[in-house]
Design an enzyme around this catalytic site. Structure first.
Site, mmCIF file in Angstrom:
data_model
loop_
_atom_site.group_PDB
_atom_site.id
_atom_site.type_symbol
_atom_site.label_atom_id
_atom_site.label_comp_id
_atom_site.label_asym_id
_atom_site.label_seq_id
_atom_site.Cartn_x
_atom_site.Cartn_y
_atom_site.Cartn_z
ATOM 1 N N GLU A 196 0.807 -1.240 0.000
ATOM 2 C CA GLU A 196 0.000 0.000 0.000
ATOM 3 C C GLU A 196 0.836 1.285 0.000
ATOM 4 O O GLU A 196 0.326 2.358 0.244
ATOM 5 C CB GLU A 196 -0.993 0.123 1.168
ATOM 6 C CG GLU A 196 -1.736 -1.062 1.689
ATOM 7 C CD GLU A 196 -2.422 -1.962 0.681
ATOM 8 O OE1 GLU A 196 -1.728 -2.888 0.227
ATOM 9 O OE2 GLU A 196 -3.589 -1.796 0.364
ATOM 10 N N TYR A 213 3.490 2.078 1.983
ATOM 11 C CA TYR A 213 4.135 2.468 3.250
ATOM 12 C C TYR A 213 5.655 2.243 3.165
ATOM 13 O O TYR A 213 6.171 1.830 2.135
ATOM 14 C CB TYR A 213 3.519 1.687 4.409
ATOM 15 C CG TYR A 213 2.074 2.065 4.677
ATOM 16 C CD1 TYR A 213 1.738 3.347 5.097
ATOM 17 C CD2 TYR A 213 1.044 1.148 4.490
ATOM 18 C CE1 TYR A 213 0.415 3.708 5.335
ATOM 19 C CE2 TYR A 213 -0.288 1.496 4.728
ATOM 20 C CZ TYR A 213 -0.589 2.773 5.152
ATOM 21 O OH TYR A 213 -1.895 3.131 5.376
ATOM 22 N N HIS A 264 -1.519 3.781 -1.682
ATOM 23 C CA HIS A 264 -2.592 4.731 -1.357
ATOM 24 C C HIS A 264 -2.620 5.912 -2.323
ATOM 25 O O HIS A 264 -3.642 6.553 -2.504
ATOM 26 C CB HIS A 264 -2.458 5.233 0.082
ATOM 27 C CG HIS A 264 -2.847 4.187 1.092
ATOM 28 N ND1 HIS A 264 -3.944 3.368 0.939
ATOM 29 C CD2 HIS A 264 -2.279 3.817 2.255
ATOM 30 C CE1 HIS A 264 -4.030 2.541 1.968
ATOM 31 N NE2 HIS A 264 -3.027 2.788 2.770
ATOM 32 N N GLN A 315 -18.310 4.775 3.881
ATOM 33 C CA GLN A 315 -18.843 5.950 4.549
ATOM 34 C C GLN A 315 -18.584 5.962 6.056
ATOM 35 O O GLN A 315 -18.218 6.980 6.615
ATOM 36 C CB GLN A 315 -20.353 6.006 4.310
ATOM 37 C CG GLN A 315 -20.780 7.255 3.589
ATOM 38 C CD GLN A 315 -22.251 7.223 3.268
ATOM 39 O OE1 GLN A 315 -22.667 6.547 2.330
ATOM 40 N NE2 GLN A 315 -23.040 7.919 4.032
HETATM 41 FE FE1 SF4 Z 1 -17.327 0.386 5.654
HETATM 42 FE FE2 SF4 Z 1 -19.595 -0.632 6.618
HETATM 43 FE FE3 SF4 Z 1 -19.610 0.657 4.273
HETATM 44 FE FE4 SF4 Z 1 -18.468 -1.758 4.534
HETATM 45 S S1 SF4 Z 1 -20.644 -1.259 4.743
HETATM 46 S S2 SF4 Z 1 -17.584 -0.003 3.486
HETATM 47 S S3 SF4 Z 1 -17.603 -1.618 6.574
HETATM 48 S S4 SF4 Z 1 -19.144 1.536 6.279
#
Ligand code: SF4
Ligand code: NAP
Length: 678
Positions: free
Chosen positions: A165, A167, A253, A340
């Site tokens: 990634e 690093y 990244h 999200q």
């Molecule tokens: Fe992240 Fe939950 Fe969305 Fe999966 S469903 S990407 S774990 S917020």
């Protein structure tokens, strides 16, 4: 006990120890690593996943020394072994196994003392790192080994060395970031000296009966990435130095290609892991957009990997493996790849959560316990907020009746799943349906609840989760035949011409642009996320299996069947409100498809010529066949006043409570918290 997953559920013998199945909960930074009460919360978080039968767990990243921390806070193990002991005890009590991930951020560290092989800044970090001195490199190798020893002392079953990634370790390996002319730079052998010495020294210090998992970049997706031959040579050198297993890493990244978000097809990169099979003699783990047991079983059965890593799917459902073992896969709360609640929160400096499971990482404060008194509860509206409330309340033993005006559950998720790349949202609707059945919730579809029946139905409480209505515009010509709403387009299959203007560039405006710019533009309904066209997606994003680093010399290839103009009134670049870790890719894709994005617009009228606007003081006509209104929503709560006047205990949740800035995470969390506290 299910026998449908014989390969996935088969133990993995590592010689000195055995893993109980082939599902690893991969490493995720949750923000608890540096949090004040982080150890207690991590102990509960990981303990629940171990009890859920994860075959192996990896923690978020912990730094081997101060300069290796990703931010200003201290995530080293120095003096914190007792805290880590809480985690390892909790996992071992559930017969699980856990590794500590050792991660040195190198030039990704957002701290003034950041170091790297060479003083070359990354495009994702404004800080230019200092080039490491030779003795500093030797000390850092020692620090990796000391950190692993401390992990062992704290009860960990092993470590994962983060070698992908982008690093520090990857920075040594690539000529892109390593321009040294000493024994650590130049030739390939010199550039891989750092990871090989880290591994060898860690093995020497920790002994033979300690798992050392190395996360290997099987595809860098950046200029200057390794060739496939070099990747194999690196893996073989690491195996000789003592690696127990390899996990797959995909993309640095700073890569300009998405690798884990919802629009990345399931299993898009497992071919990069599969080609390592047989090249080394130790087990190999596949990762990235693996989110369900059928896909995982197929991968292992095909010989494409020995084990799978699922990280976010364990945020979404702690019991994903237990449900697989029990043959109850329809009950799995699937990760939809939205980022999200997890990555977007982390990048904002918040503790991670999950859109479909807001309890994740807050297990200690968010208990779902049996209710003290049983109540009879009506939930009006079967969208995300209402369903979240209904399922949590029923889980606690409440008697729940749902009223839904349409013929299906899921609310706005039905529109989301129609958008190409967001098909996974349908999995959440499937999960909600399975919980309604399991918990014996009464579901009334095609039924608009009236005040009378809610008043006389013997309900102790009424939850109004009636959602939102699209905002209509007070604009001359807004009743013109060319005008459609996003509901017409995403839900009702409206025919749309080849030239389109979209008024409003929030999440839904971008969704509509994505929907209309896709493929041949046909309304062919949501695709099956279990049968993605991976080749087409790789070509679109310019990924070439045979080029160094995996980048095609021709670059991405994206086209749109329509000419699309996306507009907003705010004089700023469009899409700022999109998710931090997904918005860049959504914008990039639409830009590559030629979608015109205009901010600072005043709308004047709509007529046969198209949409009349003023931008920077100049009048302009956007000549289009259709104008699609995506101008946000307003609360839909007409029952509220009458119910309250009738003396009924009413709670407003979700979009019916507050339409502005509404997102599904807020609605689901609000529903769950209200039901958990009732
Ligand atoms: Fe992240 Fe939950 Fe969305 Fe999966 S469903 S990407 S774990 S917020
Ligand atoms: P939104 O994010 O509030 O966007 C509404 C858009 O309409 C804005 O671009 C706004 O910009 C414009 N607008 C508002 N009032 C207007 C008016 N009177 N006339 C003309 N334009 C107007 O709402 P949404 O797009 O409907 O999304 C709803 C929620 O769903 C959002 O909170 C979003 O987070 C979530 N969602 C997110 C995603 C995602 O992140 N990918 C996808 C779908 C939905 P101007 O005022 O500048 O014109």
């Amino acid at each position: 006990m299910s026998n449908s997953y014989p390969n996935l559920l088969r133990p993995l013998d590592l010689g000195f120890t055995t893993l109980r199945n082939r599902v690893m909960m991969g490493s995720m930074h949750t923000g608890l690593e540096e949090h004040a009460d982080g150890f207690q919360r991590m102990a509960r978080f990981f303990g629940e996943r171990a009890a859920g039968q994860a075959g192996l767990i990896v923690t978020g990243g912990f730094a081997p020394n101060q300069a290796g921390n990703l931010g200003p806070l201290d995530a080293t193990l120095d003096g914190k072994e007792d805290g880590h002991r809480l985690i390892t005890d909790a996992v071992h009590q559930a017969d699980g196994k856990i590794l500590l991930q050792v991660l040195h951020g190198g030039r990704y560290a957002r701290r003034p003392d950041a170091v790297a092989p060479s003083a070359i800044a990354s495009r994702i970090n404004p800080i230019t790192p200092r080039a490491m001195e030779g003795d500093e490199i030797l000390q850092t190798i020692e620090d990796f080994a000391i950190c692993a020893q401390r992990a062992r002392d704290a009860g960990y079953d092993g470590v994962e060395i983060m070698g992908s990634e982008g690093y520090l370790i990857t920075q040594f390996i690539s000529t892109r970031t390593n321009q040294r002319d000493d024994v650590w730079g130049g030739s390939f052998e010199n550039r891989i000296r750092f990871p090989v010495d880290v591994l060898r020294r860690t093995r020497e210090v920790c002994g033979k009966d300690f798992i050392i998992l190395y996360r290997l970049s099987v595809l860098d997706l950046v200029e200057g990435g390794l060739s496939w031959d070099e990747t194999v040579k690196l893996a073989q050198a690491l195996e000789a130095a003592g690696a127990t297993m390899f996990n797959s890493g995909v993309g640095w990244h700073e890569a300009l290609i998405p690798t884990i978000m919802h629009s990345v097809p399931r299993g898009a990169f497992t071919w990069a892991t599969a080609r390592l099979m047989g090249k080394v003699g130790v087990p190999i783990i596949a990762s990235n957009r693996i989110n369900n047991p059928d896909q995982a079983e197929a991968l292992i059965t095909a010989g494409d990997a020995d084990m799978v890593s699922m990280a976010r799917p364990f945020l979404a459902d702690a019991d994903i493996v237990a449900k697989t073992i029990a043959g109850k896969t329809d009950q799995i709360n699937t990760c939809i790849g939205c980022n999200q609640g997890c990555l977007d929160y982390i990048f904002k400096g918040k503790v991670s959560t999950c859109l479909v499971n807001p309890r994740a990482c807050s297990e200690t404060e968010f208990e779902i316990t049996p209710a003290q008194t049983t109540k009879n509860i009506a939930v009006v509206g079967a969208g995300p907020g209402g369903l979240s409330y209904a399922i949590t309340a029923a889980e606690r033993g409440q008697k729940v009746t749902i009223y839904e005006g349409s013929g299906r559950i899921g609310g706005q998720f039905n529109m989301a799943m129609a958008v190409p790349g967001k098909e996974e949202y349908g999995e959440t609707i499937r999960y909600w349906g399975s919980q309604i059945d399991r918990l014996g919730i009464t579901l009334n579809l095609n039924h608009r609840a009236t005040v009378d029946e809610l008043r006389t139905g013997g309900f102790d409480e009424v939850i109004l989760a009636t959602g939102v209505t699209p905002r209509s515009l007070d604009l001359p010509g807004s009743d013109h035949a060319s005008v459609l709403s996003y509901v017409d387009v995403l839900q009702n299959g409206a025919q749309v011409g080849s030239r389109v203007a979209i008024i409003g560039a929030g999440g839904i405006g971008f969704d509509v642009a994505e929907f209309l710019s896709h493929g041949d533009g046909a309304h062919d309904g949501p695709r099956d996320p279990a049968a993605p066209d991976i080749e087409a997606w790789l070509t679109q994003w310019g990924i070439d299996r045979h080029s160094d680093g995996g980048l095609s010399p021709n670059g991405p290839a994206m086209t749109s069947p329509r000419a699309i103009t996306l507009l907003q009134r705010k004089a700023q670049s469009l899409g700022r409100g999109l998710g931090l870790t997904t918005g860049w890719a959504i914008r990039a894709e639409l830009n590559m498809k030629g979608v015109e994005m205009i901010g600072g617009v005043s709308y004047r009228k709509i007529d046969d010529a198209g949409l009349h606007i003023t931008v920077d003081g100049e009048d302009r006509v956007v000549a289009v066949d259709n104008v699609i209104i995506c101008a946000g929503q307003e609360e839909q709560r007409e029952l509220y006043d009458e119910l309250a006047a009738a003396g009924i205990r009413v709670h407003l949740i979700g979009g019916a409570d507050k339409a502005g800035e509404l997102d599904a995470l807020r609605a689901i969390e609000q529903g769950m918290r209200l039901a958990a506290a009732a």
